[in-house]
Design a protein around this motif. Structure first.
Motif, mmCIF file in Angstrom:
data_model
loop_
_atom_site.group_PDB
_atom_site.id
_atom_site.type_symbol
_atom_site.label_atom_id
_atom_site.label_comp_id
_atom_site.label_asym_id
_atom_site.label_seq_id
_atom_site.Cartn_x
_atom_site.Cartn_y
_atom_site.Cartn_z
ATOM 1 N N THR A 34 -6.583 0.326 -10.892
ATOM 2 C CA THR A 34 -6.455 -1.065 -11.330
ATOM 3 C C THR A 34 -5.337 -1.742 -10.542
ATOM 4 N N ALA A 35 -5.051 -2.973 -10.922
ATOM 5 C CA ALA A 35 -3.966 -3.720 -10.279
ATOM 6 C C ALA A 35 -2.599 -3.138 -10.603
ATOM 7 N N CYS A 36 -2.566 -2.069 -11.397
ATOM 8 C CA CYS A 36 -1.300 -1.362 -11.647
ATOM 9 C C CYS A 36 -0.720 -0.806 -10.343
ATOM 10 N N ILE A 37 -1.567 -0.448 -9.386
ATOM 11 C CA ILE A 37 -1.094 0.096 -8.108
ATOM 12 C C ILE A 37 -0.352 -1.005 -7.362
ATOM 13 N N PRO A 38 0.882 -0.759 -6.913
ATOM 14 C CA PRO A 38 1.678 -1.828 -6.275
ATOM 15 C C PRO A 38 1.080 -2.255 -4.944
ATOM 16 N N PRO A 39 1.021 -3.548 -4.661
ATOM 17 C CA PRO A 39 0.410 -4.049 -3.413
ATOM 18 C C PRO A 39 1.278 -3.827 -2.181
ATOM 19 N N THR A 40 2.512 -3.369 -2.358
ATOM 20 C CA THR A 40 3.420 -3.191 -1.216
ATOM 21 C C THR A 40 3.202 -1.871 -0.485
ATOM 22 N N LEU A 41 2.309 -1.017 -0.964
ATOM 23 C CA LEU A 41 2.172 0.341 -0.446
ATOM 24 C C LEU A 41 1.675 0.369 1.000
ATOM 25 N N GLU A 42 2.204 1.348 1.747
ATOM 26 C CA GLU A 42 1.697 1.670 3.077
ATOM 27 C C GLU A 42 0.949 3.000 3.083
ATOM 28 N N VAL A 43 1.279 3.874 2.129
ATOM 29 C CA VAL A 43 0.595 5.165 1.999
ATOM 30 C C VAL A 43 0.283 5.385 0.525
ATOM 31 N N LEU A 44 -0.983 5.706 0.229
ATOM 32 C CA LEU A 44 -1.408 5.959 -1.148
ATOM 33 C C LEU A 44 -2.234 7.237 -1.182
ATOM 34 N N ASP A 45 -1.857 8.153 -2.072
ATOM 35 C CA ASP A 45 -2.598 9.401 -2.257
ATOM 36 C C ASP A 45 -3.097 9.461 -3.700
ATOM 37 N N VAL A 46 -4.416 9.339 -3.867
ATOM 38 C CA VAL A 46 -5.042 9.453 -5.193
ATOM 39 C C VAL A 46 -6.090 10.563 -5.160
ATOM 40 N N SER A 47 -5.808 11.616 -4.409
ATOM 41 C CA SER A 47 -6.733 12.743 -4.301
ATOM 42 C C SER A 47 -6.844 13.487 -5.625
ATOM 43 N N ALA A 48 -7.967 14.207 -5.765
ATOM 44 C CA ALA A 48 -8.170 15.115 -6.900
ATOM 45 C C ALA A 48 -8.072 14.393 -8.238
ATOM 46 N N ASN A 49 -8.731 13.241 -8.355
ATOM 47 C CA ASN A 49 -8.867 12.552 -9.630
ATOM 48 C C ASN A 49 -10.359 12.419 -9.955
ATOM 49 N N ASN A 50 -10.704 11.481 -10.804
ATOM 50 C CA ASN A 50 -12.104 11.290 -11.169
ATOM 51 C C ASN A 50 -12.621 9.936 -10.695
ATOM 52 N N LEU A 51 -12.135 9.472 -9.543
ATOM 53 C CA LEU A 51 -12.476 8.135 -9.066
ATOM 54 C C LEU A 51 -13.923 8.073 -8.590
ATOM 55 N N ARG A 52 -14.594 7.000 -8.987
ATOM 56 C CA ARG A 52 -15.969 6.772 -8.543
ATOM 57 C C ARG A 52 -16.068 5.590 -7.582
ATOM 58 N N GLU A 53 -15.004 4.797 -7.494
ATOM 59 C CA GLU A 53 -15.002 3.667 -6.575
ATOM 60 C C GLU A 53 -13.569 3.315 -6.208
ATOM 61 N N PHE A 54 -13.428 2.580 -5.105
ATOM 62 C CA PHE A 54 -12.113 2.123 -4.650
ATOM 63 C C PHE A 54 -12.267 0.691 -4.157
ATOM 64 N N GLY A 55 -11.604 -0.258 -4.839
ATOM 65 C CA GLY A 55 -11.727 -1.653 -4.453
ATOM 66 C C GLY A 55 -10.433 -2.423 -4.540
ATOM 67 N N LEU A 56 -9.303 -1.720 -4.383
ATOM 68 C CA LEU A 56 -8.002 -2.378 -4.521
ATOM 69 C C LEU A 56 -7.679 -3.244 -3.310
ATOM 70 N N GLN A 57 -6.921 -4.310 -3.558
ATOM 71 C CA GLN A 57 -6.445 -5.207 -2.502
ATOM 72 C C GLN A 57 -5.055 -4.723 -2.094
ATOM 73 N N LEU A 58 -4.992 -3.993 -0.966
ATOM 74 C CA LEU A 58 -3.726 -3.448 -0.473
ATOM 75 C C LEU A 58 -3.568 -3.848 0.990
ATOM 76 N N PRO A 59 -3.033 -5.027 1.260
ATOM 77 C CA PRO A 59 -3.024 -5.565 2.628
ATOM 78 C C PRO A 59 -2.144 -4.789 3.604
ATOM 79 N N PHE A 60 -1.142 -4.021 3.111
ATOM 80 C CA PHE A 60 -0.228 -3.316 4.012
ATOM 81 C C PHE A 60 -0.577 -1.833 4.152
ATOM 82 N N LEU A 61 -1.602 -1.383 3.480
ATOM 83 C CA LEU A 61 -1.926 0.041 3.445
ATOM 84 C C LEU A 61 -2.350 0.544 4.830
ATOM 85 N N LYS A 62 -1.729 1.679 5.250
ATOM 86 C CA LYS A 62 -2.048 2.283 6.545
ATOM 87 C C LYS A 62 -2.711 3.655 6.391
#
Length: 737
Positions: A421-449
């Motif tokens: 959800t939008a709980c994830i901070p938009p300032t991130l450059e690296v995000l690791d959400v491995s090994a969860n139960n995610l079925r989709e990814f649609g976050l707005q993260l303009p700085f993510l590398k």
């Protein structure tokens, strides 16, 4: 087998002699784990280019004087764990290139009258010692000027002639496994200004008198000191800290797999002196038998202000006192992984004013369960850049969270979150959400590398528009079965995509599409003209144009469906047979019998002050105090009950009050109601009682159900309550008294 190879592996072959025919082509010879008893002069005579010789774990008891004379290029010699009763200088006389020598685990009682190592001018690491080594004499180390590592195993070393090690001018890493305090002190005295890193193993500092022999360390030039498998007590810790504090160049302190007998109530207050050089403190697997009684370490707060890197891992830390956090003014790196921190204790540990310079924080493998509360507790850490809260059981993720403003790296892997959800901070450059139960990814993260999505349930690639600057993505072990042209080409800056171990249905149509998109595949996969369709249906790393699919590969879904149907039928038959012959009943009875057999005898009774500690919600206080307490305390004979509002010590920390009261009571009486399961302090009382219940194998918990509680009404965090209610007999207060 070694004729055409420079590396010859003959380990674990049952050899009782060194095989003949060794030539000058061989550079590495592994003869470990055999039954070789004797090394003859001619055995290695032709192996003139040998650089590595491994002879450990044999039965070697004798070596001819000139056995190694032809090995002038040898760099590593391992003779450990054999039966050598003495060491001869002649063995090593021609080993001018030798850099690493391992002699530990033999049966020699001393190193001889002179130095066995006098000709080893290039020696870099030396490991010697065994349970029978009793004497080290002057001159035993003559010829050695510099060592990268010196490891002495001397559990029974009783005689050390002063000055024996003084000939070594520089040792980067000294490991001493010596139980005698006197011998240890004499060795350290000889190497005060030679050792950069001193590692102490398997020694006990039980009383202050033993520590006094280490006062010589105060003038040591060591920059790092490590304690491994060392025993410390409340009486000796202040003395050791006082000694280490006086070391003028000490920067790094380390304690690994040590034991501390005590609760941190030091006999003297440790005062900070003029030396403020220590910057790194590492504590791993520190065993404190009564960790739940450990103090707030107020006496050492003055020593912490200059620390920049602290690691306290796997040490059962459940809280860092706020005052302690506020003294860590220079702390930039903090690792509290594999501990017992919960949401409330983290809020107290990361209080306002605490950890003001912190940039990297690792809270993985703790007991955090509320992501919103976790983020809010850390939001005031303005300099925090990297946060690892992986392997906590959050379960749910809120819509909005408050994070540190400069956070760039966030690890949420293995946290059981079902969506993002939008709980994830938009300032991130690296995000690791491995090994969860995610079925989709649609976050707005303009700085993510960098984005790590491995081990989820994704069926398609994330859209590129919300993450336009993405450079690398791992989407391994998901449920992807195909890619589209748009999905490939939309990632403009992508340099690396790891999509291995997915469910690619390598149909003729899909394979043809990939073959015609070789240019895009090069960019995304990173290997020219290759596409990794990492499943049983295609060859890993094969040329795309060379892949041809069989009929079975094109109809994998049908094959999987047939297998699933067969497995389901087998399970159905087994369930029917088990039901008919009462298999479940027999399994339960067997398990109950095994549990009864394993349960130890009851421990001797302690000094108890109360018959029972009463845990209840304030909302139920009227019934508890006016009905239950009155009946029990006026019984004949009367029971002595412990109530928090009456018997807790004023001014004492609440958690300490809870622990002390439970420890001083025969039983813990829980008055359960809808209000009880909503109380955080009741949860603490339940947790500590649960520790006692399972650690001591007693039956200290008694449950009284004041009103009916629906199972669905018990929050998930009360898993212990669910377990106790399912395994322990409890009382129900009737609706009609």
């Amino acid at each position: 087998s070694c004729e055409t190879s420079q590396l010859c592996n003959c380990s674990s072959m049952g050899l009782d002699f060194i095989p003949t025919g060794l030539t000058g082509k061989i550079t590495s010879l592994n003869l470990a784990y055999n039954q070789i008893k004797h090394i003859r002069s001619q055995d290695l005579q032709q192996a003139v280019n040998l650089r590595v010789l491994l002879l450990q774990s044999n039965e070697i008891s004798s070596i001819d004087e000139d056995s190694f004379h032809s090995l002038g290029k040898l760099e590593l010699l391992d003779l450990s764990n054999n039966s050598l009763a003495h060491l001869s200088p002649a063995w090593f006389g021609q080993l001018f290139s030798l850099q690493h020598l391992h002699l530990q685990g033999n049966s020699y009682r001393d190193l001889g009258e002179s130095s066995p190592f006098s000709s080893l001018q290039n020696l870099s690491s030396l490991h010697l010692g065994n349970p029978w080594l009793a004497t080290i004499r002057q001159g035993n180390f003559e010829g050695i000027k510099h060592l990268g590592k010196l490891w002495i195993d001397g559990g029974n070393l009783t005689q050390y002639e002063p000055g024996s090690l003084k000939s070594i001018k520089k040792i980067n890493h000294l490991i001493l496994n010596i139980t005698s305090i006197n011998v240890f002190s004499a060795i350290v005295r000889d190497l005060l200004h030679s050792v950069t890193w001193l590692e102490v193993r398997k020694i006990a500092f039980s009383i202050p008198a033993e520590v006094q022999l280490l006062r010589v360390l105060s003038s040591s030039s060591a920059e790092k000191i490590s304690f491994k498998q060392v025993l410390l007590t409340d009486a000796t810790v202040p003395e050791i800290v006082s000694i280490l504090e006086g070391m003028p160049r000490l920067v790094d302190m380390e304690m690994i797999d040590c034991r501390l007998r005590g609760t941190g109530r030091w006999q003297i207050h440790i005062q900070a002196k003029q030396s403020q050089t220590v910057r790194v403190l590492t504590i791993k697997k520190l065993s404190i038998e009564e960790f739940y009684l450990f103090t707030d370490l107020q006496t050492v707060e003055g020593l912490l202000s200059h620390l920049t890197k602290v690691t306290v891992e796997n040490t059962k830390v459940f809280l860092v006192p706020c005052s302690l956090s506020r003294h860590l003014l220079s702390l930039e790196y903090l690792d509290l992984s594999a501990n017992l921190l919960g949401d409330l204790s983290l809020e107290h540990s990361a209080c306002r004013g605490g950890w003001p310079s912190l940039q990297i924080l690792n809270l993985s493998q703790n007991s955090l369960s509320d992501l919103e509360m976790t983020s809010k507790s850390l939001s005031h850490l303005r300099k925090l850049i990297l946060l690892d809260i992986s392997q906590n059981n959050f379960g749910e993720i809120p819509d909005v969270c408050e994070w540190p403003k400069n956070l760039k790296y966030l690890n949420l892997s293995s946290t059981q979150i079902p969506k993002l959800t939008a709980c994830i901070p938009p300032t991130l450059e690296v995000l690791d959400v491995s090994a969860n139960n995610l079925r989709e990814f649609g976050l707005q993260l303009p700085f993510l590398k960098e984005l790590y999505l491995a081990k989820n349930q994704l069926k398609t690639l994330p859209g590129a528009a919300p993450i336009p600057n993405l450079v690398a993505m791992s989407i391994r072990r998901n449920k992807l079965n195909s890619f589209s042209r748009e999905a490939f080409e939309s990632f403009k800056k992508m340099e690396l995509l790891d999509a291995s171990d997915n469910n690619f249905i390598c149909s003729c149509e899909f394979l043809s599409f990939i073959q015609h998109q070789a240019r895009v595949a090069q960019v995304l996969v990173g290997w020219p003209d290759k596409y990794i369709c990492d499943s049983p249906l295609a060859v890993r790393g094969a040329q795309v144009g060379a892949v041809h699919l069989s009929v079975m590969e094109c109809h994998r879904s049908l094959l999987v469906s047939l297998i699933c149907v067969l497995v389901f039928l087998v399970i159905l038959v087994l369930v029917a047979v088990g039901y008919k012959y009462h298999a479940v009943w027999y399994l339960r009875m067997t398990w109950a019998w095994l549990q009864a057999k394993r349960k130890p005898k009851r421990v001797p009774p302690k000094d108890f002050c109360y018959d029972a500690f009463v845990s209840y919600s304030e909302y139920d206080s009227d019934w508890v105090e006016n009905v239950m307490v009155r009946e029990l305390e006026q019984a004949c004979p009367p029971f002595r009950l412990c109530l928090h509002k009456r018997d807790f010590v004023p001014g004492k920390w609440i958690v300490d009050n809870i622990i002390d009261s439970i420890e001083k009571s025969h039983k813990t009486l829980f008055v359960l109601s809808e209000h009880f399961v909503q109380s955080e302090w009741c949860k603490y009382e339940l947790d500590f009682s649960h520790f006692r219940l399972f650690d001591e194998n007693n039956d200290a918990a008694i449950l009284v159900l004041l009103e009916p509680i629906q199972s669905a009404a018990i929050p998930k965090r009360f898993c212990k309550l669910r377990k106790i209610m399912n395994t322990k007999t409890y009382l129900e207060w009737p609706l009609e008294e």
